[in-house]
Design a protein around this motif. Structure first.
Motif, mmCIF file in Angstrom:
data_model
loop_
_atom_site.group_PDB
_atom_site.id
_atom_site.type_symbol
_atom_site.label_atom_id
_atom_site.label_comp_id
_atom_site.label_asym_id
_atom_site.label_seq_id
_atom_site.Cartn_x
_atom_site.Cartn_y
_atom_site.Cartn_z
ATOM 1 N N ALA A 22 0.918 -1.174 0.048
ATOM 2 C CA ALA A 22 0.007 0.060 0.150
ATOM 3 C C ALA A 22 1.047 1.365 0.057
ATOM 4 O O ALA A 22 1.942 1.163 0.648
ATOM 5 C CB ALA A 22 -0.964 0.081 1.225
ATOM 6 N N HIS A 23 0.585 2.462 -0.758
ATOM 7 C CA HIS A 23 0.983 3.728 -0.469
ATOM 8 C C HIS A 23 0.170 4.786 -0.801
ATOM 9 O O HIS A 23 -0.864 4.354 -1.752
ATOM 10 C CB HIS A 23 2.334 3.597 -1.516
ATOM 11 N N PRO A 24 0.634 5.916 -0.490
ATOM 12 C CA PRO A 24 -0.359 6.859 -0.825
ATOM 13 C C PRO A 24 -0.137 7.357 -2.184
ATOM 14 O O PRO A 24 0.820 7.261 -2.843
ATOM 15 C CB PRO A 24 -0.235 8.001 0.144
ATOM 16 N N HIS A 25 -1.214 8.055 -2.893
ATOM 17 C CA HIS A 25 -1.211 8.428 -4.182
ATOM 18 C C HIS A 25 -1.281 9.987 -4.270
ATOM 19 O O HIS A 25 -0.893 10.402 -5.470
ATOM 20 C CB HIS A 25 -2.274 7.789 -5.268
ATOM 21 N N VAL A 26 -1.756 10.663 -3.260
ATOM 22 C CA VAL A 26 -1.913 12.166 -3.206
ATOM 23 C C VAL A 26 -1.266 12.468 -2.000
ATOM 24 O O VAL A 26 -1.296 11.587 -1.007
ATOM 25 C CB VAL A 26 -3.387 12.484 -3.250
ATOM 26 N N PHE A 27 -0.499 13.580 -1.956
ATOM 27 C CA PHE A 27 0.155 14.202 -0.639
ATOM 28 C C PHE A 27 -0.432 15.591 -0.586
ATOM 29 O O PHE A 27 -0.772 16.203 -1.346
ATOM 30 C CB PHE A 27 1.606 14.094 -0.761
ATOM 31 N N ALA A 28 -0.540 15.851 0.816
ATOM 32 C CA ALA A 28 -1.627 17.175 1.219
ATOM 33 C C ALA A 28 -0.775 17.485 2.407
ATOM 34 O O ALA A 28 -0.406 16.729 3.496
ATOM 35 C CB ALA A 28 -2.930 16.912 1.391
ATOM 36 N N ASP A 29 -0.622 18.879 2.483
ATOM 37 C CA ASP A 29 0.170 19.541 3.841
ATOM 38 C C ASP A 29 -1.041 20.346 4.436
ATOM 39 O O ASP A 29 -1.709 21.073 3.820
ATOM 40 C CB ASP A 29 0.911 20.595 3.537
ATOM 41 N N ALA A 30 -1.211 19.914 6.102
ATOM 42 C CA ALA A 30 -2.179 20.717 6.438
ATOM 43 C C ALA A 30 -2.035 21.957 7.329
ATOM 44 O O ALA A 30 -0.632 21.994 7.736
ATOM 45 C CB ALA A 30 -3.000 19.459 7.500
ATOM 46 N N ALA A 31 -2.747 22.710 7.427
ATOM 47 C CA ALA A 31 -2.701 23.846 8.251
ATOM 48 C C ALA A 31 -3.924 24.162 9.145
ATOM 49 O O ALA A 31 -4.989 24.014 8.637
ATOM 50 C CB ALA A 31 -2.361 25.335 7.391
ATOM 51 N N LEU A 32 -3.740 24.301 10.450
ATOM 52 C CA LEU A 32 -4.894 24.333 11.347
ATOM 53 C C LEU A 32 -4.764 25.592 12.137
ATOM 54 O O LEU A 32 -3.690 26.264 12.679
ATOM 55 C CB LEU A 32 -4.708 23.167 12.443
ATOM 56 N N THR A 33 -5.857 26.283 12.380
ATOM 57 C CA THR A 33 -5.914 27.375 13.251
ATOM 58 C C THR A 33 -6.977 27.042 14.240
ATOM 59 O O THR A 33 -8.064 26.433 14.007
ATOM 60 C CB THR A 33 -6.499 28.475 12.506
ATOM 61 N N VAL A 34 -6.707 26.915 15.707
ATOM 62 C CA VAL A 34 -7.751 26.691 16.767
ATOM 63 C C VAL A 34 -8.161 27.735 17.390
ATOM 64 O O VAL A 34 -7.403 28.677 17.755
ATOM 65 C CB VAL A 34 -6.912 25.730 17.909
ATOM 66 N N LEU A 49 -6.327 22.357 3.809
ATOM 67 C CA LEU A 49 -5.562 21.122 3.036
ATOM 68 C C LEU A 49 -4.993 21.469 1.880
ATOM 69 O O LEU A 49 -5.616 21.913 0.775
ATOM 70 C CB LEU A 49 -6.400 19.995 3.168
ATOM 71 N N VAL A 50 -3.662 21.402 1.689
ATOM 72 C CA VAL A 50 -3.053 21.872 0.598
ATOM 73 C C VAL A 50 -2.560 20.749 -0.128
ATOM 74 O O VAL A 50 -1.494 20.058 0.134
ATOM 75 C CB VAL A 50 -1.812 23.003 0.836
ATOM 76 N N HIS A 51 -3.012 20.340 -1.412
ATOM 77 C CA HIS A 51 -2.641 19.389 -2.133
ATOM 78 C C HIS A 51 -1.461 19.542 -2.800
ATOM 79 O O HIS A 51 -0.964 20.618 -3.227
ATOM 80 C CB HIS A 51 -3.836 18.822 -3.033
ATOM 81 N N ASP A 52 -0.808 18.424 -3.158
ATOM 82 C CA ASP A 52 0.617 18.298 -3.975
ATOM 83 C C ASP A 52 0.396 18.840 -5.478
ATOM 84 O O ASP A 52 -0.884 18.978 -5.993
ATOM 85 C CB ASP A 52 1.226 17.212 -4.052
ATOM 86 N N GLU A 53 1.531 19.339 -6.041
ATOM 87 C CA GLU A 53 1.196 20.069 -7.327
ATOM 88 C C GLU A 53 0.584 19.246 -8.343
ATOM 89 O O GLU A 53 0.132 19.679 -9.109
ATOM 90 C CB GLU A 53 2.535 20.711 -7.788
ATOM 91 N N LEU A 54 1.177 17.955 -8.442
ATOM 92 C CA LEU A 54 0.817 17.057 -9.582
ATOM 93 C C LEU A 54 -0.823 16.773 -9.445
ATOM 94 O O LEU A 54 -1.580 16.672 -10.315
ATOM 95 C CB LEU A 54 1.694 15.801 -9.300
ATOM 96 N N TYR A 55 -1.131 16.626 -8.175
ATOM 97 C CA TYR A 55 -2.423 16.311 -7.999
ATOM 98 C C TYR A 55 -3.295 17.523 -8.362
ATOM 99 O O TYR A 55 -4.513 17.529 -9.219
ATOM 100 C CB TYR A 55 -2.996 15.657 -6.619
ATOM 101 N N SER A 56 -2.808 18.730 -7.981
ATOM 102 C CA SER A 56 -3.605 19.930 -8.296
ATOM 103 C C SER A 56 -3.515 20.102 -9.710
ATOM 104 O O SER A 56 -4.589 20.546 -10.421
ATOM 105 C CB SER A 56 -2.843 21.053 -7.601
ATOM 106 N N LEU A 57 -2.514 19.788 -10.667
ATOM 107 C CA LEU A 57 -2.567 19.849 -11.834
ATOM 108 C C LEU A 57 -3.835 18.908 -12.556
ATOM 109 O O LEU A 57 -4.297 19.388 -13.580
ATOM 110 C CB LEU A 57 -1.175 19.524 -12.515
ATOM 111 N N LEU A 58 -3.964 17.701 -12.062
ATOM 112 C CA LEU A 58 -4.882 16.794 -12.606
ATOM 113 C C LEU A 58 -6.112 17.583 -12.243
ATOM 114 O O LEU A 58 -6.918 17.375 -13.182
ATOM 115 C CB LEU A 58 -4.708 15.434 -11.840
ATOM 116 N N VAL A 59 -6.475 18.019 -11.098
ATOM 117 C CA VAL A 59 -7.680 18.727 -10.938
ATOM 118 C C VAL A 59 -7.925 19.660 -11.786
ATOM 119 O O VAL A 59 -9.014 20.308 -12.312
ATOM 120 C CB VAL A 59 -7.827 18.966 -9.454
ATOM 121 N N LEU A 60 -7.025 20.684 -12.082
ATOM 122 C CA LEU A 60 -6.820 21.676 -13.058
ATOM 123 C C LEU A 60 -7.316 21.407 -14.360
ATOM 124 O O LEU A 60 -8.222 21.874 -14.973
ATOM 125 C CB LEU A 60 -5.848 22.696 -12.698
#
Length: 214
Positions: A22-34, A49-60
């Protein structure tokens, strides 16, 4: 969210040396404000939730550039259906606990759009009642299927209090792989004639702990 695998695929995977990896296919960085209320209780958690550039390009490629207003209406529906394994609108699962006891949350989608070259989804999570911060508060954000690998931030923005300490415990990817292997074995052992659901859940997920007060 669970990932379903045909029984024949599971059988084939189990027959291969070293199990199915198993391995992830999408990578995302989280930013949180409490956000704390005027009594110092946790009132909301804002997530980006900031998605990686490759996945972002596919969505675009699927949706086109929505412009400064972000994705709206039909574009959001198209985006939610573009990837059957991951929904950038609903995002990952955010869990909250106080002193080890889970706290129920109501989640609201705020916006989804491109910031620079990356797809960013924003949500707000609100507990049914404000949560007293007189005991450690834990936050995890993860994709239950491990299709998306979510990295929690080392720093969390705090609004309404200045006396809280933030610690981050990194996740354990080997634990996620072990859980995936075990889920495959269990699914096969139960019944070969069905389509089992394999869910890794929160195993190995990063964890943020807030400790407030003197």
């Amino acid at each position: 969210m669970t990932r379903t695998l045909p029984a024949l695929m599971i059988a084939t995977a189990l027959a291969l040396p070293g199990m199915a990896r198993a391995h992830p296919h999408v990578f995302a960085d989280a930013a949180l404000t409490v956000v704390f209320d005027d009594q110092g209780r946790l009132a909301a958690i804002d997530e980006a939730l900031v998605h990686d550039e490759l996945y972002s390009l596919l969505v675009l490629t699927e949706t086109g550039d929505p412009g400064p207003g972000g994705l709206q209406g039909g574009a959001l529906i198209a985006l939610a259906g573009a990837d059957p394994n991951w929904d950038p609108v609903a995002g990952a699962a955010l869990s909250l606990d106080r002193a080890g006891r889970p706290v129920a949350l109501r989640s609201q989608h705020l916006s989804t759009g491109f910031e620079g070259h990356r797809l960013v989804s924003r949500r707000r999570h609100v507990p049914a009642a404000p949560v007293a911060a007189d005991a450690p508060i834990g936050i995890r954000l993860y994709d239950p299927t491990w299709y998306v690998d979510v990295t929690m931030p080392a720093q969390v923005t705090l609004r309404g209090r200045r006396d809280c300490r933030v610690t981050r415990q990194p996740g354990d990817g080997t634990a996620q792989q072990s859980a995936y292997d075990s889920a495959l074995r269990d699914a096969l052992a139960r019944e070969m004639g069905t389509t089992p659901a394999v869910s890794i859940g929160a195993v190995g997920a990063d964890r943020i702990t807030l400790t407030c007060g003197p």
